[in-house]
Design an enzyme around this catalytic site. Structure first.
Site, PDB file in Angstrom:
ATOM      1  N   GLU A  48       0.850  -1.197   0.000  1.00 31.81           N
ATOM      2  CA  GLU A  48       0.000   0.000   0.000  1.00 31.81           C
ATOM      3  C   GLU A  48       0.888   1.250   0.000  1.00 31.81           C
ATOM      4  O   GLU A  48       2.103   1.158   0.177  1.00 31.81           O
ATOM      5  CB  GLU A  48      -0.911  -0.013   1.234  1.00 31.81           C
ATOM      6  N   GLN A  82     -12.765  -0.041 -22.656  1.00 34.75           N
ATOM      7  CA  GLN A  82     -13.970  -0.772 -22.232  1.00 34.75           C
ATOM      8  C   GLN A  82     -15.094   0.265 -22.121  1.00 34.75           C
ATOM      9  O   GLN A  82     -15.500   0.670 -21.036  1.00 34.75           O
ATOM     10  CB  GLN A  82     -13.697  -1.489 -20.893  1.00 34.75           C
ATOM     11  N   LYS A  86     -10.583  -3.576 -39.563  1.00 34.20           N
ATOM     12  CA  LYS A  86     -10.082  -4.566 -38.603  1.00 34.20           C
ATOM     13  C   LYS A  86     -11.239  -5.031 -37.732  1.00 34.20           C
ATOM     14  O   LYS A  86     -12.082  -4.239 -37.347  1.00 34.20           O
ATOM     15  CB  LYS A  86      -9.024  -3.885 -37.732  1.00 34.20           C
ATOM     16  N   ASP A 107      -2.430   5.720 -35.351  1.00 34.74           N
ATOM     17  CA  ASP A 107      -3.399   5.101 -34.449  1.00 34.74           C
ATOM     18  C   ASP A 107      -3.406   5.885 -33.146  1.00 34.74           C
ATOM     19  O   ASP A 107      -2.478   6.650 -32.869  1.00 34.74           O
ATOM     20  CB  ASP A 107      -3.022   3.632 -34.188  1.00 34.74           C
ATOM     21  N   GLY A 149       0.771  -4.187 -30.164  1.00 35.99           N
ATOM     22  CA  GLY A 149       1.455  -4.004 -31.452  1.00 35.99           C
ATOM     23  C   GLY A 149       0.891  -4.888 -32.551  1.00 35.99           C
ATOM     24  O   GLY A 149       1.328  -4.809 -33.707  1.00 35.99           O
TER      25      GLY A 149
HETATM   26  C1  R5P Z   1      -8.249  -0.025 -31.314  1.00 36.43           C
HETATM   27  O1  R5P Z   1      -9.337   0.225 -31.746  1.00 36.43           O
HETATM   28  C2  R5P Z   1      -7.171   0.988 -31.127  1.00 36.43           C
HETATM   29  O2  R5P Z   1      -7.362   2.111 -31.926  1.00 36.43           O
HETATM   30  C3  R5P Z   1      -5.819   0.392 -31.381  1.00 36.43           C
HETATM   31  O3  R5P Z   1      -5.757  -0.001 -32.733  1.00 36.43           O
HETATM   32  C4  R5P Z   1      -5.587  -0.794 -30.533  1.00 36.43           C
HETATM   33  O4  R5P Z   1      -5.925  -0.531 -29.211  1.00 36.43           O
HETATM   34  C5  R5P Z   1      -4.152  -1.271 -30.614  1.00 36.43           C
HETATM   35  O5  R5P Z   1      -4.047  -2.437 -29.870  1.00 36.43           O
HETATM   36  P1  R5P Z   1      -2.927  -3.501 -30.177  1.00 36.43           P
HETATM   37  O6  R5P Z   1      -1.627  -2.745 -30.277  1.00 36.43           O
HETATM   38  O7  R5P Z   1      -2.981  -4.424 -29.011  1.00 36.43           O
HETATM   39  O8  R5P Z   1      -3.290  -4.197 -31.439  1.00 36.43           O
END
Ligand code: R5P
Length: 297
Positions: free
Chosen positions: A38, A96, A190, A218, A224
């Site tokens: 803590e 979320q 995607k 992004d 990644g």
């Molecule tokens: C998703 O909608 C976000 O814009 C990013 O593309 C995503 O959070 C990237 O996550 P990761 O690097 O785990 O594929």
């Protein structure tokens, strides 16, 4: 009565930079860790009657950084600060933003309620994954989109760019990036498996990138995997180089390796999260601008 900036343990350089730009006093929070894991925070100034700006990012370990933020706010409330603003450069749990599966918590909503319960009256954040959860925050919210600062940096280093968004959610970001770079753009589609979270490219655009330096934009790089898929696609369509520019370099375990394996030659990001082996753009002046200070760029 004055404006005072207090930096939490995850504020990086943004806390002191912001204080300088606002010509405000700056303090670092005092934090003491206990043997059981803590911790306690102590505000090292008399906050009574002051407008206090807390700067605390909430990257990993997210929960500790969030607890620290709300502890600082609660201490300031007890000290009768006149107002409490939280500058949270990376705001965790925003992905979320709905109940994807029955029985799940909508984490982003709970975070908004927590911030308010701690006495935070104004929230400033950077490129939240979705804007909608922010509407649950009771008080003023500013979300900063630092794509211009990021692209200015990219533009110095690329001669023939083409912008690619890895999903439809990144389309607006791609459009803005392409406008700044003066080049074309397109996006992939995607989809993530709702149970495993593994992404897959669905509809591929017809464009080719022969001779181009593809910039994948992004909001964040987490595992990644998204950038890896997009980079492989860009090379398969003739790109000579692929770089990525993302606001938040979360860089979860293995992300660096995935990007390298997929041929990403450079990673650009901002200082919302500390990251190694990346070109980092300081966005303190973008943050200061929401407090009425002019950008220095
Ligand atoms: C998703 O909608 C976000 O814009 C990013 O593309 C995503 O959070 C990237 O996550 P990761 O690097 O785990 O594929």
């Amino acid at each position: 009565m004055a404006t005072v900036v207090v930096g939490g343990s995850a504020c990086g350089e943004i806390g002191s930079n912001l204080a300088k730009l606002l010509k405000a006093k700056y303090f670092r929070i005092e934090k003491k860790d206990f043997p059981d894991g803590e911790f306690v925070v102590k505000v090292p100034f008399d906050a009574k009657g002051n407008d206090v700006i807390i700067v605390q990012s909430t990257y990993a370990p997210q929960d500790r950084h969030i607890m620290e933020l709300i502890f600082i706010a609660d201490a300031l409330k007890d000290m009768h600060a006149k107002s409490i603003t939280a500058v949270v450069p990376y705001l965790a749990y925003m992905r979320q933003d709905k109940r994807f599966l029955n029985g799940q918590v909508v984490s982003s909503h709970m975070i908004m309620r927590l911030l308010n319960a701690a006495g935070i009256g104004r929230l400033v954040t950077v490129q939240p994954h979705k804007e909608k959860p922010l509407s649950l925050f009771k008080g003023r919210v500013d979300s900063i989109m630092p794509i211009r600062a990021l692209m200015k940096r990219v533009s110095h280093e690329l001669s023939d760019p083409y912008v690619l968004a890895p999903d439809i959610g990144g389309l607006e970001l791609a459009k803005t990036a392409a406008k700044i770079l003066g080049c074309g753009y397109t996006h992939l589609d995607k989809e993530r498996d709702p149970l495993t979270g593994i992404p897959e490219i669905k509809n591929k655009p017809h464009e080719r990138f022969d001779g181009k330096q593809v910039v994948i934009v992004d909001d964040m790089v987490s595992t990644g995997t998204t950038i890896m898929l997009a980079s492989r696609f860009a090379y398969s369509r003739g790109a000579v180089e692929v770089v990525t520019a993302a606001v938040h370099l979360v860089m979860a375990d293995g992300a660096r390796h995935r990007l390298m394996q997929a041929g990403v030659t450079r990673v650009y990001g901002t200082d919302t999260i500390p990251a190694k082996n990346a070109v980092i753009v300081d966005i303190s002046s973008e943050i200061a601008a929401v407090f009425g200070k002019k950008r220095k760029r």
